[in-house]
Enzyme design. Structure first.
Site, short mmCIF file in Angstrom:
data_model
loop_
_atom_site.label_atom_id
_atom_site.label_comp_id
_atom_site.label_asym_id
_atom_site.label_seq_id
_atom_site.Cartn_x
_atom_site.Cartn_y
_atom_site.Cartn_z
N LYS A 125 0.86 -1.17 0.07
CA LYS A 125 0.59 0.30 -0.23
C LYS A 125 1.11 1.31 0.05
O LYS A 125 1.84 1.26 0.83
CB LYS A 125 -1.03 0.12 1.21
CG LYS A 125 -1.75 1.38 2.06
CD LYS A 125 -2.56 2.27 0.68
CE LYS A 125 -2.81 3.17 1.32
NZ LYS A 125 -2.17 4.12 1.48
N GLY A 144 5.81 4.88 9.71
CA GLY A 144 4.74 5.97 9.68
C GLY A 144 4.11 6.50 10.79
O GLY A 144 5.11 6.26 12.10
N SER A 145 3.52 7.59 11.31
CA SER A 145 3.16 8.01 12.59
C SER A 145 3.46 6.88 13.91
O SER A 145 2.31 5.82 13.34
CB SER A 145 2.16 8.49 12.79
OG SER A 145 0.83 8.39 12.56
N THR A 146 3.37 7.06 15.24
CA THR A 146 3.02 6.51 16.82
C THR A 146 1.49 6.30 16.54
O THR A 146 1.40 5.87 16.69
CB THR A 146 3.53 7.29 17.68
OG1 THR A 146 5.30 7.29 17.45
CG2 THR A 146 3.47 6.74 18.72
N GLY A 182 0.42 3.77 13.90
CA GLY A 182 0.73 2.13 14.16
C GLY A 182 -0.63 1.90 15.59
O GLY A 182 -0.10 0.29 15.94
N CYS A 195 12.37 10.12 10.42
CA CYS A 195 11.40 9.83 11.03
C CYS A 195 12.66 9.81 12.50
O CYS A 195 12.50 9.82 13.37
CB CYS A 195 11.56 8.15 11.05
SG CYS A 195 12.68 6.68 9.97
N GLU A 224 7.54 0.66 12.89
CA GLU A 224 8.35 1.65 12.53
C GLU A 224 7.93 3.19 12.21
O GLU A 224 7.25 3.49 11.75
CB GLU A 224 9.97 1.10 11.40
CG GLU A 224 10.83 2.13 11.47
CD GLU A 224 11.11 3.37 11.61
OE1 GLU A 224 10.24 4.58 11.92
OE2 GLU A 224 11.07 3.62 9.87
N GLU A 284 6.91 15.59 17.62
CA GLU A 284 8.07 15.47 16.36
C GLU A 284 6.89 15.99 15.37
O GLU A 284 5.75 15.90 15.05
CB GLU A 284 7.53 14.15 15.80
CG GLU A 284 8.63 13.82 14.45
CD GLU A 284 8.23 11.92 14.18
OE1 GLU A 284 9.16 11.81 13.98
OE2 GLU A 284 6.96 11.80 14.13
#
Length: 535
Positions: free
Chosen positions: A228, A281-283, A286, A337, A303, A437
């Protein structure tokens, strides 16, 4: 709750999605690509550097580009000019199901399942060669769609894809099981088996590299894949999909889909026919993936975000520290990141370091057209990301930080999502710019007194992806590296990653590792076989 797969905490905002229809011939300004739509499946594009290519627009399923089952498309925007490049088909949940079914069929088909590791490796090497042969085209697409400098895409990003594919191609026939001695009455051995169908979701900051990091080990271990793409930057990997077919991979082994995260991404994560999800991607996203994947207890690799510290001790080589500090935060428009976006400097050298660092940023961070050879920093990837970074800069001002450099938009010829490289001083650890971030060319500097103070500041975060430290004292270097709560620590450098070395974080920066031999562990199961040797 709708789920939007936007890497690094990007708000669920996207630019105008005006469809581009077949038969339209549209010419842009000299800094934008010319395009001629040939069909709904491809378009001929010409980039500002004169490079021409045929850009796929469809969903790559079963080695063919196909239309979405719905009418929706995603318009890709050139962040340098803010103009449309082209529109690609956006997958629906039904399209995800088609891709997963194709991957499941390929996983069981002898054309893939019966290949030896050596034969799989040969296919991967062929793909690596094709990527290398098409390096200039891929770098051009990446620059046009993402905004990163062409020289970086050509000399760093495309070679990374080649290196990763070759590295894991070499492992394809060396990923052995074991014979375990338990005595003469039993033969015990293990087999490393592929997981099955792997759903892989990549971010927009490194479209080519992040795809390679996931495709390499998955193919090495014999899995099949539904990849994706990030909805902001789908073009370069759609071109690679053509090369996957050309390399000779059987239909369905690698499927590449575009689509909105809340629809295509969510459908992929929840699909009962998917055995594993790998996400970068983002926390926040995730965490949502973990929840959604739990319904079928999928194997997951995540990650996610980071707020990496860089510590400069008073015995450090300040020129070296300033050079690597610049690389660690300003590369890739700060959209990294592991960016070392918190610089902690021992108080006795703080003022001297600030001056050297400012000088280095002024010297090297040339903002401009990403197709110009002199450009170090191009635009942010989207208008949404541009506005998000500017929001953080406003927050830093409001909370009392000092802008030592930059801090404003930097349009080129009145266009583009450019932001001047920004250095904040007089930063307090409680400030938003120190804790969250930003994912842009912005860095916060804080002073510390002792090693213990530095470690406390470095570890005072929910993240734990990377960290860097500068000192000439090797004993202290090893001691501090052990105490920093991060998955990776660089000593006297920053963001100096390597495809042969494991990459990943701790705390809320992710689960699992990519790259290196460790990257194989996420894509195979270990089966134990017990053979009774007695009558």
């Amino acid at each position: 709750m709708s789920l939007v797969f936007l890497p690094r905490g990007l708000a669920s905002v996207f630019l105008s999605r005006r469809p581009v229809h077949a038969g339209i011939h549209r010419c842009f300004s000299s800094t934008s690509p010319h395009q001629h739509i040939r069909s709904t499946m491809e378009v001929e594009l010409t980039a500002p550097n004169g490079r021409k290519w045929t850009q796929p627009l469809g969903l790559f399923i079963n080695n063919e580009f196909v239309e979405s089952s719905g009418a929706q498309k995603i318009t890709s925007i050139n962040p340098t000019t803010e103009e449309e490049i082209c529109a690609v088909h956006a997958a629906t949940a039904d399209d995800v199901d088609r891709a997963v079914s194709a991957a499941r069929k390929a996983f069981k088909d002898p054309s893939w399942k019966s290949l030896s590791g050596t034969e799989r490796g040969a296919l991967m090497l062929k793909l690596a060669d094709l990527v290398s042969q098409n390096a200039e085209t891929l770098a051009t697409i990446e620059t046009l769609d993402n905004g990163k400098p062409y020289t970086v895409a050509l000399t760093e990003n495309v070679p990374e894809v080649v290196n990763v594919l070759k590295y894991y191609a070499g492992y394809a026939d060396k990923n052995f099981g074991q014979v375990i001695d338990v005595g003469p009455s039993k033969l015990a051995y293990t087999i490393k088996e592929p997981l099955g169908v792997c759903g892989q979701i990549i971010p927009w900051n490194y479209p080519l590299d992040m795809a390679a990091w996931k495709l390499g080990p998955a193919l090495c271990c014999g899995n099949t894949i539904v990849l994706k793409l990030a909805e902001q930057t789908p073009l370069s990997m759609l071109y690679v999909a053509k090369l996957i077919k050309e390399a000779g991979f059987p239909p369905g082994v690698v499927n590449v889909i575009n689509g909105y995260g809340r629809e295509a991404g969510a459908a992929l994560v929840q699909h009962p026919g998917v055995d594993k999800i790998a996400f970068t991607g983002s926390t926040a996203t995730g965490k949502e993936i973990m929840k959604m994947a739990s319904g079928t207890m999928k194997n997951i690799t995540l990650e996610t975000g980071g707020k990496s510290p860089l510590i400069v001790f008073d015995d450090a080589d300040l020129d070296l520290a300033a050079t690597w500090s610049h690389i660690g935060i300003m590369s890739n428009q700060g959209q990294i990141c592991t960016a070392t976006s918190r610089i902690l400097v021992q108080e006795g050298i703080y003022d001297a370091f600030v001056e050297k660092f400012k000088a280095k940023v002024k010297e090297l961070s040339v903002v401009g057209d990403p197709f110009e050879e002199s450009t170090f920093q191009g635009p942010q990837v989207t208008k949404a990301q541009y506005e998000r970074v500017l929001g953080f800069i406003d927050s830093g001002k409001e909370e009392g930080a000092t802008i030592a450099l930059g801090g404003e938009p930097a349009p080129q010829n009145g266009k583009g999502f450019y932001i001047a490289p920004t250095i904040f001083t007089n930063v307090k650890p409680s400030m938003k710019i120190f804790r969250e971030e930003i994912f842009g060319p912005c860095v916060a500097l804080v002073s510390f007194k002792t090693e213990e103070d530095a470690l406390q500041l470095a570890n005072d975060t929910t993240y734990g992806l990377g960290a860097a430290l500068f000192t000439k004292d090797l004993v202290r270097a090893h001691r501090v590296a052990r105490e920093i709560e991060a998955g990776m620590v660089w000593v006297n450098s920053s963001n100096d990653s390597d495809f042969r070395i494991p990459f990943g974080g701790v705390k809320q920066s992710g689960i699992g590792r990519e790259l290196g031999e460790a990257g194989l562990q996420a894509y195979c199961n270990i089966k134990a076989v017990h053979v009774n040797m007695t009558a």
